[in-house]
Design an enzyme around this catalytic site. Structure first.
Site, PDB file in Angstrom:
ATOM      1  N   ASN A 112      85.117  22.227 -46.975  1.00  0.00           N
ATOM      2  CA  ASN A 112      85.160  21.423 -48.200  1.00  0.00           C
ATOM      3  C   ASN A 112      84.279  22.072 -49.263  1.00  0.00           C
ATOM      4  O   ASN A 112      83.215  22.638 -48.964  1.00  0.00           O
ATOM      5  CB  ASN A 112      84.785  19.953 -47.951  1.00  0.00           C
ATOM      6  CG  ASN A 112      83.481  19.771 -47.226  1.00  0.00           C
ATOM      7  OD1 ASN A 112      83.055  20.630 -46.461  1.00  0.00           O
ATOM      8  ND2 ASN A 112      82.822  18.645 -47.453  1.00  0.00           N
ATOM      9  N   ILE A 113      84.755  22.027 -50.499  1.00  0.00           N
ATOM     10  CA  ILE A 113      84.045  22.658 -51.618  1.00  0.00           C
ATOM     11  C   ILE A 113      83.867  21.579 -52.679  1.00  0.00           C
ATOM     12  O   ILE A 113      84.841  21.145 -53.307  1.00  0.00           O
ATOM     13  CB  ILE A 113      84.861  23.843 -52.187  1.00  0.00           C
ATOM     14  CG1 ILE A 113      85.223  24.836 -51.062  1.00  0.00           C
ATOM     15  CG2 ILE A 113      84.079  24.546 -53.304  1.00  0.00           C
ATOM     16  CD1 ILE A 113      86.248  25.887 -51.456  1.00  0.00           C
ATOM     17  N   GLU A 114      82.634  21.125 -52.830  1.00  0.00           N
ATOM     18  CA  GLU A 114      82.403  20.017 -53.763  1.00  0.00           C
ATOM     19  C   GLU A 114      82.114  20.525 -55.172  1.00  0.00           C
ATOM     20  O   GLU A 114      81.952  21.725 -55.404  1.00  0.00           O
ATOM     21  CB  GLU A 114      81.264  19.149 -53.226  1.00  0.00           C
ATOM     22  CG  GLU A 114      81.653  18.551 -51.876  1.00  0.00           C
ATOM     23  CD  GLU A 114      80.699  17.500 -51.372  1.00  0.00           C
ATOM     24  OE1 GLU A 114      79.540  17.438 -51.836  1.00  0.00           O
ATOM     25  OE2 GLU A 114      81.123  16.722 -50.490  1.00  0.00           O
ATOM     26  N   CYS A 131      89.040  19.359 -50.271  1.00  0.00           N
ATOM     27  CA  CYS A 131      88.783  19.140 -48.845  1.00  0.00           C
ATOM     28  C   CYS A 131      89.003  20.422 -48.039  1.00  0.00           C
ATOM     29  O   CYS A 131      89.733  21.319 -48.468  1.00  0.00           O
ATOM     30  CB  CYS A 131      89.728  18.091 -48.282  1.00  0.00           C
ATOM     31  SG  CYS A 131      89.462  16.444 -48.916  1.00  0.00           S
ATOM     32  N   GLU A 180      90.763  20.878 -45.350  1.00  0.00           N
ATOM     33  CA  GLU A 180      92.164  21.090 -44.938  1.00  0.00           C
ATOM     34  C   GLU A 180      92.957  21.771 -46.044  1.00  0.00           C
ATOM     35  O   GLU A 180      93.757  22.678 -45.799  1.00  0.00           O
ATOM     36  CB  GLU A 180      92.847  19.751 -44.618  1.00  0.00           C
ATOM     37  CG  GLU A 180      92.231  18.975 -43.469  1.00  0.00           C
ATOM     38  CD  GLU A 180      91.107  18.053 -43.904  1.00  0.00           C
ATOM     39  OE1 GLU A 180      90.378  18.394 -44.861  1.00  0.00           O
ATOM     40  OE2 GLU A 180      90.937  16.993 -43.286  1.00  0.00           O
ATOM     41  N   CYS A 192      92.263  13.230 -45.131  1.00  0.00           N
ATOM     42  CA  CYS A 192      92.430  12.173 -46.132  1.00  0.00           C
ATOM     43  C   CYS A 192      93.890  12.119 -46.590  1.00  0.00           C
ATOM     44  O   CYS A 192      94.698  12.998 -46.258  1.00  0.00           O
ATOM     45  CB  CYS A 192      91.512  12.439 -47.334  1.00  0.00           C
ATOM     46  SG  CYS A 192      92.134  13.735 -48.423  1.00  0.00           S
ATOM     47  N   CYS A 232      95.272  15.245 -48.422  1.00  0.00           N
ATOM     48  CA  CYS A 232      95.511  16.387 -47.522  1.00  0.00           C
ATOM     49  C   CYS A 232      96.749  16.147 -46.671  1.00  0.00           C
ATOM     50  O   CYS A 232      97.517  17.079 -46.403  1.00  0.00           O
ATOM     51  CB  CYS A 232      94.297  16.632 -46.639  1.00  0.00           C
ATOM     52  SG  CYS A 232      92.928  17.315 -47.585  1.00  0.00           S
TER      53      CYS A 232
HETATM   54  N1  THU Z   1      86.496  15.806 -46.828  1.00  0.00           N
HETATM   55  C1  THU Z   1      87.210  16.810 -46.282  1.00  0.00           C
HETATM   56  O1  THU Z   1      86.884  17.986 -46.457  1.00  0.00           O
HETATM   57  N2  THU Z   1      88.299  16.501 -45.514  1.00  0.00           N
HETATM   58  C2  THU Z   1      88.714  15.236 -45.237  1.00  0.00           C
HETATM   59  O2  THU Z   1      89.762  15.055 -44.659  1.00  0.00           O
HETATM   60  C3  THU Z   1      87.881  14.108 -45.672  1.00  0.00           C
HETATM   61  C4  THU Z   1      86.868  14.426 -46.698  1.00  0.00           C
HETATM   62  C5  THU Z   1      85.322  16.160 -47.616  1.00  0.00           C
HETATM   63  C6  THU Z   1      85.480  15.964 -49.088  1.00  0.00           C
HETATM   64  C7  THU Z   1      84.054  15.764 -49.520  1.00  0.00           C
HETATM   65  O3  THU Z   1      83.475  17.021 -49.774  1.00  0.00           O
HETATM   66  C8  THU Z   1      83.356  15.160 -48.332  1.00  0.00           C
HETATM   67  O4  THU Z   1      84.248  15.340 -47.238  1.00  0.00           O
HETATM   68  C9  THU Z   1      83.012  13.701 -48.492  1.00  0.00           C
HETATM   69  O5  THU Z   1      84.092  12.974 -48.931  1.00  0.00           O
END
Ligand code: THU
Length: 299
Positions: A206-208, A217, A219, A249, A252
């Site tokens: 995940n890259i915020e 996310c 995935e 989520c 995704c």
């Molecule tokens: N996140 C994912 O990478 N994959 C998921 O299926 C659920 C959420 C990440 C997004 C965000 O960076 C962090 O989890 C919190 O929501």
């Protein structure tokens, strides 16, 4: 069984190998759509013998892992399944059609199995599958042919229950990806590993973003990396998070559904593991692989 393997061992047999080779071979001819009974001869030998064959038949004086000698020549660009009438001309007195000979060096197979970190049985199954596709007219002279052959090989091995990448390995790769998570806002690390039909794996984290909505996310990172490299067919994804069991989520699920509604989704957390098919996680999903939605993308 529609294929019979005549397996000849130069030295002592490797336990369990013949059954595995038979099963993998069966999947090859089934995938190619060959209904007529066929057989192939497989010689499991050593470096010295394969070198002799290589010199004698190909003018190359060195050992190799595997050699294939097709008995049926297909027209270029066509495989045996596409010119099945050819089989009829090759019938021998047993009523079966002879596909050709396969020669494998057990020494090389042993070395390669160590290199790839899998069992000798699996390496032998791979070499037989590779060879059988050669006997059925496949080749890897250019990228397109190579890709076509790899997809068939991978599918045959998967169908025989000997996938190149095991679920354990895929989960391990998702964990590696998770370590690279960029998540300074949620501190929720997620990693994913997406397995393509041809056996390649793409990892993602995940890259915020300071503007939270721009976050991607794990995935989708893996998916977009794969699609942007030309991949279109996927068989499984492993997802792992540091703090909880994290199922993909909604966004995704939708993004993955575009390419693979029948994707196997494996979710791992600590030593727990659960799995489901994507179509179970996204029932009545909207996408191009629904049959009823052929109009998508059309004028
Ligand atoms: N996140 C994912 O990478 N994959 C998921 O299926 C659920 C959420 C990440 C997004 C965000 O960076 C962090 O989890 C919190 O929501």
């Amino acid at each position: 069984m529609s294929i019979r393997l005549e397996v000849e061992w130069k030295k002592e047999k490797i336990p369990g190998a013949e059954e595995l080779l038979e099963r993998a071979a069966q999947m090859c001819v089934r995938l190619e759509g060959i209904a007529r009974p066929v057989y192939a001869h497989v010689l499991l030998t050593d470096d010295a013998v394969i070198r002799t064959y290589n010199r004698q038949f190909r003018g190359i004086d060195r050992e190799t892992d595997v050699l294939s000698f097709p008995s049926i020549q297909c027209t270029p660009q066509k495989t045996l399944g596409q010119c099945a009438e050819k089989l009829g001309r090759e019938i021998d007195e047993t009523g079966d059609a002879f596909l050709g000979d396969v020669v494998i060096s057990l020494q090389r197979a042993q070395e390669q199995s160590r290199e790839y970190g899998h069992s000798l049985q699996r390496e032998l199954a791979y070499l037989v599958v590779h060879s059988l596709f050669h006997l059925m007219g496949y080749d890897h002279m250019n990228d397109e042919d190579k890709r076509r052959m790899r997809i068939m090989e991978e599918q045959a091995l998967n169908n025989a229950g000997i996938a190149r990448v095991t679920d354990d390995e895929l989960v391990e790769m998702a964990k590696e990806a998770m370590q690279l998570s960029y998540s300074p806002y949620s501190h929720f690390k997620v990693g994913a590993a997406l397995l393509c039909k041809d056996g390649k794996v793409y990892k993602g984290c995940n890259i915020e973003n300071a503007s939270y909505g721009a976050t991607n996310c794990a995935e989708r990172t893996a998916l977009f990396k794969a699609v942007s490299e030309g991949e279109r067919e996927f068989t499984a994804i492993a997802v792992t998070a540091e703090k909880a069991m994290a199922w993909p989520c909604g966004i995704c699920r939708q993004a993955l559904n575009e390419f693979a509604p029948d994707l196997r989704v494996i979710v791992a957390w600590q030593d727990q593991r659960e799995e489901a098919f994507l179509y179970e996680l996204l029932p009545h999903g909207f996408g191009p692989k629904m049959g009823t939605l052929e109009f998508l993308g059309k004028e």
